[in-house]
Design a protein around this motif. Sequence first.
Motif, short mmCIF file in Angstrom:
data_model
loop_
_atom_site.label_atom_id
_atom_site.label_comp_id
_atom_site.label_asym_id
_atom_site.label_seq_id
_atom_site.Cartn_x
_atom_site.Cartn_y
_atom_site.Cartn_z
N THR A 198 42.49 19.18 41.17
CA THR A 198 42.87 19.76 39.89
C THR A 198 43.14 18.67 38.86
OG1 THR A 198 43.77 21.74 40.95
CG2 THR A 198 44.55 21.25 38.72
N VAL A 199 43.89 17.67 39.25
CA VAL A 199 44.21 16.55 38.34
C VAL A 199 42.94 15.79 37.97
CG1 VAL A 199 45.40 14.33 38.16
CG2 VAL A 199 46.59 16.32 39.10
N ASN A 200 42.08 15.53 38.96
CA ASN A 200 40.84 14.81 38.69
C ASN A 200 39.92 15.59 37.76
OD1 ASN A 200 41.33 12.45 40.12
ND2 ASN A 200 40.58 13.31 42.03
N ILE A 201 39.85 16.89 37.94
CA ILE A 201 39.03 17.72 37.06
C ILE A 201 39.56 17.65 35.62
CG2 ILE A 201 38.37 20.11 36.50
CD1 ILE A 201 38.25 20.57 39.60
N GLU A 202 40.88 17.72 35.48
CA GLU A 202 41.48 17.62 34.15
C GLU A 202 41.16 16.27 33.50
OE1 GLU A 202 45.64 18.36 34.83
OE2 GLU A 202 45.31 20.50 35.17
N GLN A 203 41.25 15.19 34.27
CA GLN A 203 40.94 13.86 33.73
C GLN A 203 39.46 13.76 33.35
OE1 GLN A 203 42.32 11.40 36.97
NE2 GLN A 203 44.33 11.13 36.03
N MET A 204 38.59 14.28 34.20
CA MET A 204 37.16 14.24 33.90
C MET A 204 36.84 15.08 32.66
SD MET A 204 35.33 12.39 35.95
CE MET A 204 36.20 11.22 36.96
N ASP A 205 37.53 16.21 32.50
CA ASP A 205 37.34 17.03 31.30
C ASP A 205 37.67 16.22 30.04
OD1 ASP A 205 36.36 19.48 32.24
OD2 ASP A 205 38.37 20.25 32.64
N LYS A 206 38.75 15.46 30.08
CA LYS A 206 39.12 14.63 28.94
C LYS A 206 38.05 13.57 28.66
CE LYS A 206 44.06 15.24 29.53
NZ LYS A 206 45.32 14.64 29.97
N MET A 207 37.55 12.95 29.73
CA MET A 207 36.50 11.94 29.57
C MET A 207 35.21 12.58 29.03
SD MET A 207 38.07 9.23 30.35
CE MET A 207 36.85 7.99 30.58
N SER A 238 26.37 13.67 30.93
CA SER A 238 25.70 14.12 32.14
C SER A 238 26.50 13.75 33.39
CB SER A 238 24.30 13.49 32.21
OG SER A 238 23.67 13.84 33.40
N TYR A 239 26.98 12.52 33.43
CA TYR A 239 27.74 12.04 34.58
C TYR A 239 29.01 12.87 34.79
CZ TYR A 239 30.79 9.05 37.35
OH TYR A 239 31.65 8.58 38.31
N TYR A 240 29.81 13.03 33.73
CA TYR A 240 31.06 13.76 33.87
C TYR A 240 30.83 15.24 34.14
CZ TYR A 240 33.50 9.56 32.41
OH TYR A 240 33.99 8.27 32.35
N SER A 241 29.81 15.82 33.55
CA SER A 241 29.49 17.23 33.82
C SER A 241 29.15 17.43 35.28
CB SER A 241 28.33 17.68 32.94
OG SER A 241 28.69 17.65 31.58
N ASP A 242 28.32 16.54 35.82
CA ASP A 242 27.95 16.64 37.24
C ASP A 242 29.17 16.47 38.14
OD1 ASP A 242 25.31 17.05 36.59
OD2 ASP A 242 24.69 14.98 36.96
N ARG A 262 30.72 19.27 40.73
CA ARG A 262 30.86 19.01 42.17
C ARG A 262 32.31 19.18 42.63
NH1 ARG A 262 27.48 14.49 41.13
NH2 ARG A 262 29.22 13.09 41.51
N MET A 263 33.26 18.72 41.81
CA MET A 263 34.67 18.86 42.17
C MET A 263 35.09 20.33 42.17
SD MET A 263 36.73 15.63 40.61
CE MET A 263 35.88 15.39 39.07
N LYS A 264 34.56 21.12 41.23
CA LYS A 264 34.89 22.54 41.19
C LYS A 264 34.35 23.26 42.42
CE LYS A 264 35.53 23.11 36.22
NZ LYS A 264 35.00 23.71 34.99
N VAL A 265 33.16 22.90 42.85
CA VAL A 265 32.59 23.49 44.08
C VAL A 265 33.47 23.15 45.28
CG1 VAL A 265 30.64 23.38 45.68
CG2 VAL A 265 30.22 23.60 43.23
#
Length: 72
Positions: free
Chosen positions: A24-33, A47-51, A55-58
């Motif tokens: 959850t925390v990593n997804i939030e950080q990636m969303d910001k990036m 593209s990188y952050y979307s992928d 993958r983390m959501k899956v």
Amino acid sequence: MGFNMTINNDLTCSEIVELRMSLTVNIEQMDKMLERSLEFGIKENVSYYSDRINRMKVLKDKLNNTYGAKAE
């Protein structure tokens, strides 16, 4: 579209919860990036952050649908 249940024999309940919270925390950080990359128009990063986020959501969905746990 149904979810497949994941059978767990290796992780304790606490470990599964810890992994879910970390994701959850990593997804939030990636969303910001991702937002910053969109803001600055850096297509490769978008593209990188979307992928990574996908993958983390899956993986988080798999953890949410996990049953069974090793005794603590």
